[in-house]
Design an enzyme around this catalytic site. Structure first.
Site, PDB file in Angstrom:
ATOM      1  CB  SER A  29      -0.920   0.015   1.225  1.00  0.00           C
ATOM      2  OG  SER A  29      -1.799  -1.083   1.201  1.00  0.00           O
TER       3      SER A  29
ATOM      4  CG  HIS B 166      -5.599  -1.516   4.197  1.00  0.00           C
ATOM      5  ND1 HIS B 166      -6.223  -2.443   3.389  1.00  0.00           N
ATOM      6  CD2 HIS B 166      -4.970  -0.652   3.359  1.00  0.00           C
ATOM      7  CE1 HIS B 166      -5.957  -2.171   2.121  1.00  0.00           C
ATOM      8  NE2 HIS B 166      -5.212  -1.082   2.073  1.00  0.00           N
TER       9      HIS B 166
END
Length: 501
Positions: free
Chosen positions: A344, A434
């Site tokens: 990410s 997340h």
């Protein structure tokens, strides 16, 4: 009577004066009335036309007329809005927000009757409850529901909410912001119902998918821009998976896009994804099909890009469901997979880091690091020197600079992700996404994305969030309720090193 926007602003400011309104309910009501009616005045013929059409639709609100007549008028209304200029659209939204909102005097009147009713008068209590519920429902909700029944009506409302969100930013801290916020909340709540996960379709995108969908996949990619058709072909080809959510009311329109790489280990960089594919293939130059994928070598699924495509669906969680649905699909297809992880980006880290160095350079670098950087910068002001270096990605090719900056940047990044908070949750929006989804902050990766975009956002650093599916629900609940960030020891140690400076 016509008012210019400057006149509206002046009168709103006058009506907001505390000395005029202090303790005077009548004057407060007059202020609301004045503001409401000022925004009823039109600034163009297009707005006048829309308002007349709006009245024509609402006169059928409580009638028994055929639905197709009402829907036809609503369709014309939508066309008028779409053809309007941006300024006219803003004026139209103000008309909706003020003129067709809930009427507070009506609510107060019903509420007074309700509370004064004898507790044993069940019939009258139920009647007042019904009346109160109707009064608390703004008229524009009925309009939104009517539009939602039209072909492409849901897409129109999603785009309409995009305009509302932009107007909210423009109207921030002004008298109209509350009314626009209420308009937004009403539409958002409807979209929440219409876009619940049960209505969404999970679709896999391949090179055989229709061209219009593939073009949208390319256009919507916000994290790692797709360079050309060959790049796109690889991202939807063997050892890759691309999934989208679609909605029956918005056919052929991806709502969320998730790109997944199938690897043998968890890569620590974008290049590592490509290297994993080379290792898996016996001969990297040969073309393989999906049927020829070596399932025994695929041990890891990497979610390396997730993009929400519709600004009007902001605040409606779709990405978290997509990740979990894709995880199930991938695990079903490749039973040898034991690891699920992201690779990410860390948006805004570079900006945060430069601000920290500006506040106090010695809270970021050790004395030894400080001296080393001064030498590299030829004793130039470090804050200005770092800002100049970070203006482009060329510094990532300078071994000396990279060696000096690696430790301080990784320490600071760990602190930024793990300790910097907003309302007790992770400050970084990707981390917050997340973590709310139940992932674990697992590893921070140096120069994982040395592209200009990656360096501009996060000095090239990326992070792996691990998904342990049997623990996601517990982790998510612990984060949302107790603000606990589930993190690996490596990340915690880096954050502690930053704290001790």
């Amino acid at each position: 009577m016509m008012f210019k926007s400057t006149h509206v602003k002046a009168l709103v400011d006058i009506c907001s004066n505390k000395c005029i309104l202090k303790g005077n309910t009548t004057q407060k009501s007059f202020r609301s009335f004045l503001i409401r009616n000022l925004y009823d005045t039109s600034t163009s013929s297009e707005t006048i036309s829309f308002e007349n059409q709006l009245k024509g639709v609402f006169k059928f609100k409580n009638s028994n007329i055929c639905n197709w007549i009402v829907e036809n008028k609503a369709r014309i209304l939508c066309s008028t809005y779409q053809e309007s200029s941006k300024n006219d659209k803003e004026q139209i939204l103000r008309i909706l927000a003020f003129k067709y909102a809930v009427q507070h005097p009506v609510i107060f009147n019903i509420a007074e009757k309700f509370v004064s009713t004898e507790p044993n008068n069940e019939r009258r209590i139920v009647s007042y409850e019904r009346n109160l519920k109707n009064a608390l429902t703004p008229d524009y909700q009925w309009l939104f529901i009517t539009i939602g029944r039209l072909q492409n009506g849901v897409k129109f409302l999603v785009d309409l909410r995009t305009d509302i969100l932009e107007l909210i930013l423009k109207a921030k801290d002004t008298e109209e912001s509350i009314a626009i916020q209420q308009l937004n909340i009403t539409l958002r709540d409807l979209l929440l119902l219409w876009f619940s996960v049960g209505f969404l379709h999970l679709e896999r995108v391949t090179w055989q998918t229709s061209c219009d969908i593939l073009q949208k996949i390319s256009d919507y990619e916000a994290i790692h821009p797709i360079r050309n058709w060959l790049d796109l072909k690889q991202r939807v080809g063997p050892y890759r998976r691309c999934y989208i959510f679609t909605h029956p009311s918005m056919p052929r329109e991806p709502l969320v896009v998730l790109h997944t790489a199938l690897c043998d280990i968890i890569p620590d960089s974008l290049r590592g994804i490509e290297e994993a594919k080379v290792r898996i293939l016996d001969n990297p130059k040969t073309e393989v099909t999906f049927l020829e994928e070596d399932k025994c070598k695929i041990k890891t699924a990497i979610f390396y890009s997730i993009t929400s495509t519709q600004k009007g669906l902001q605040g409606i969680e779709l990405g978290n469901y997509l990740i979990k649905e894709v995880a199930k699909q991938v695990l079903s297809e490749f039973p040898m997979i034991t690891e699920l992880s992201t690779l990410s980006p860390i948006p805004n880290f570079r900006t945060w880091f430069l601000e920290k160095t500006k506040q106090d350079i010695h809270n970021v670098f050790t004395n030894e690091e400080y001296e080393s950087i001064q030498k590299v910068l030829n004793n130039e002001n470090i804050v200005l020197g770092l800002k100049k270096i970070f203006n482009n990605s060329l510094w990532t090719r300078d071994i000396a600079i990279c060696e000096i900056l690696q430790k301080p940047l990784l320490r600071a990044c760990a602190w930024y992700l793990y300790k910097e908070k907003r309302r007790n949750y992770a400050l970084n929006n990707v981390a917050n996404f997340h973590l709310r989804n139940g992932a674990v902050m697992w590893r921070i990766n140096w120069l994982a994305d040395p592209s200009p975009r990656g360096v501009e956002n996060s000095c090239g650093i990326m992070v792996n969030y691990r998904y342990y599916l049997d623990e996601c629900e517990k982790n998510s609940q612990n984060y949302i309720e107790n603000y606990f960030i589930n993190t690996s020891e490596d990340v915690i140690n880096l954050a502690n090193q930053f704290e001790k400076l």
